[in-house]
Design a protein around this motif. Structure first.
Motif, PDB file in Angstrom:
ATOM      1  N   LEU A  83     105.224  42.836  86.086  1.00  0.00           N
ATOM      2  CA  LEU A  83     104.918  41.473  86.525  1.00  0.00           C
ATOM      3  C   LEU A  83     105.628  40.453  85.650  1.00  0.00           C
ATOM      4  N   ARG A 131     104.385  35.563  85.237  1.00  0.00           N
ATOM      5  CA  ARG A 131     103.076  35.761  85.876  1.00  0.00           C
ATOM      6  C   ARG A 131     101.963  35.345  84.913  1.00  0.00           C
ATOM      7  N   THR A 166     101.841  31.512  84.709  1.00  0.00           N
ATOM      8  CA  THR A 166     101.373  30.825  85.910  1.00  0.00           C
ATOM      9  C   THR A 166      99.910  31.116  86.243  1.00  0.00           C
ATOM     10  N   THR A 225      97.409  39.834  86.577  1.00  0.00           N
ATOM     11  CA  THR A 225      98.157  39.156  85.518  1.00  0.00           C
ATOM     12  C   THR A 225      98.667  40.088  84.432  1.00  0.00           C
ATOM     13  N   ALA A 273     104.763  28.330  89.223  1.00  0.00           N
ATOM     14  CA  ALA A 273     105.734  29.366  89.582  1.00  0.00           C
ATOM     15  C   ALA A 273     107.032  28.745  90.093  1.00  0.00           C
ATOM     16  N   ASN A 298     106.232  37.778  96.732  1.00  0.00           N
ATOM     17  CA  ASN A 298     105.786  38.301  95.450  1.00  0.00           C
ATOM     18  C   ASN A 298     107.008  38.460  94.547  1.00  0.00           C
TER      19      ASN A 298
END
Length: 499
Positions: free
Chosen positions: A115, A119, A122, A133, A220, A364
């Motif tokens: 991730l 990530r 954010t 996360t 993001a 994503n």
């Protein structure tokens, strides 16, 4: 002035270091058979692409913007382009809607991707450390903590679902003469779980939770400058969200074994307290599962009602199927079981089609954890592998992938549940993600949504869209929802009035 030669020497070293690593990566890419990618046109920093995204967010067209970018590059390159480079706010990203590349990131090369830190930047301010996360051991721990919530026994227990459904039903009073409801924002009912037809106060938790997600999505979009989005309001919203959840955490921590009510039901928070007594971890785990359970299922149901209102033939076919399988609306709901819902084929086709056109998480991202490659997208024909350095960000969109004509036919943009008859799909259909991070709550969400649809269509024999002429617009925070309120009128079946 001795610092001038030193400065020149350091500059030379940096240039040499850059050239060396460029050569090393070029050799590695060549040895792997990788080729270059097309690039989406923008300025040097990528400010134009940020402006484009912010404008699309305001207009409610972000998913369509992603489609348009693919189409524009495909026209420019005179071939189907499913993977390309795009710069935004100083970061060069790769975008893909190629199922082969998505499969590589999520499954066959799972260990090569994570991730990543963005990530954390954010989502962490609101959600803390949890399944959405974290990477590595922290992610594995969160997933293990969540898994008992989604056992077959838990999913099959629909009594509590009926309790909440009846609360929502009270927000749908009908005229005793016409049997029509008034104009109803069904989206508000599904997302806010209004009780007894009342309205939530403006400072209710759900409002702060929604606003917090908006800040997450904005961070993001600002990429490396995510900190620009943090302000007094964003911190206030996070504090409100945390304070609300902390009430339940503190109550659970203070409750002794003797104080707990005798119940055969599994309670997620009680199970968490048995594993950890860290209040921050408990809060984070609750917020992560709340995001997964509330917003994604509510999104699925909201799109479902909108499509039923705009496609009366589909509504009648689905309702006829439901009445044949489950009977008319009565207080008794024993026939609506997990197995029966799974066996109701047209209901499953309907939800598949909703999730194909309106996936809850339409876009994503993954970060390359080490130097690696993806199988397609490079070269003149787009068939060669592409090289990724450590830290390279890759966005993937199932919204765009699931609307590709090459994968779903010329009518890919048309809402048609019948397309799922005897259809088998692979990585071109991923509404619940795939690989080791596949959604734990997939069957739970489909069961919840299926149950609500069955009960609604048992009770109501018609749904009208109050504003059928309106184009569909999108709100994209962490989930995809209609931008405009889904305002409908529902007609209660005569059989219900007679019971």
């Amino acid at each position: 002035m001795a610092f001038i030669p030193l400065l020149i020497g350091l500059s030379c070293l940096l240039v040499l270091r850059y050239l060396w690593y460029t050569w090393v990566h070029a050799r590695k890419a060549q040895s792997w058979g990788c080729a270059s990618l097309p690039s989406y046109p923008t300025d040097l920093i990528g400010l134009n692409t940020l402006k484009e995204a912010l404008r699309a967010d305001k207009e409610g067209t972000i998913p369509l913007m992603l489609q348009r970018r693919v189409e524009e590059l495909s026209i420019r390159e005179k071939r189907r382009v499913a993977t390309f480079r795009i710069r935004q706010m100083g970061r060069e990203n790769i975008f893909t809607c190629d199922p082969a590349n998505i499969q590589a990131m999520l499954a066959t090369k799972f260990k090569d991707f994570e991730l990543g830190s963005l990530r954390q930047f954010t989502l962490h301010p609101m959600l803390g450390t949890g399944i959405f996360t974290s990477d590595g051991e922290a992610w594995a721990r969160s997933r293990a903590l969540l898994r008992p919530q989604f056992t077959r026994e838990q999913i099959s227990d629909l009594d509590l679902e009926e309790v909440h459904l009846q609360q929502a039903m009270r927000a749908l009073p009908v005229d005793p003469v016409t049997r029509w409801t008034g104009e109803t924002n069904i989206q508000a009912i599904l997302f806010q779980a209004l009780r007894n037809g009342g309205e939530l106060p403006p400072d209710h938790f759900s409002g702060y939770f929604d606003r917090g997600q908006w800040y997450v999505s904005q961070r993001a979009r600002f990429e490396k400058l995510h900190w620009l989005v943090d302000n007094k309001e964003s911190r206030y919203v996070n504090d409100k969200v945390h304070a609300y959840v902390d009430q339940f955490v503190n109550k659970a921590l203070q409750m002794s074994a003797e104080d707990k009510p005798a119940s055969s039901h599994y309670v997620f928070l009680e199970a968490l307290v048995a594993v950890t007594r860290d209040p921050i971890e408990l809060r984070s785990q609750l917020l992560n599962i709340l995001l997964a359970g509330r917003d994604t299922t509510a999104s699925l149901l909201t799109w479902s009602i909108l499509m039923l209102a705009r496609h009366p033939a589909v509504f009648q076919k689905l309702r006829s199927t439901i009445l044949a399988d489950f009977g008319p609306y009565t207080p008794n709901h024993d026939s609506i079981t997990f197995a029966a819902l799974k066996s109701c084929r047209y209901l499953q086709y309907f939800m598949n089609e909703i999730l194909r056109l309106y996936p809850s998480v339409p876009i994503n991202r993954r970060i390359a954890a080490n130097d690696t490659s993806l199988p397609q997208g490079g070269g003149p024909d787009g068939k060669s592998p592409i090289y990724l350095r450590t830290g390279q960000a890759v966005y993937y969109s199932v919204f765009v992938a699931q609307r590709q004509k090459e994968l779903f036919g010329e009518d890919a943009e048309v809402f048609n549940p019948d397309r799922w008859f005897d259809r088998r799909v692979g990585w071109e259909y991923l509404p619940f993600n795939g690989g080791p991070r596949v959604c734990l709550g997939q069957q739970f969400a489909l069961t919840e949504a299926g149950y609500v649809l069955v009960r609604l269509l048992q009770r109501f024999d018609a749904i009208e869209d109050v504003y059928p002429e309106k184009d569909i617009k999108y709100t994209l925070t962490l989930t995809l929802t209609p931008k405009d309120p889904v305002t409908v009128r529902l007609h209660e079946a005569a059989a219900v009035s007679a019971t």
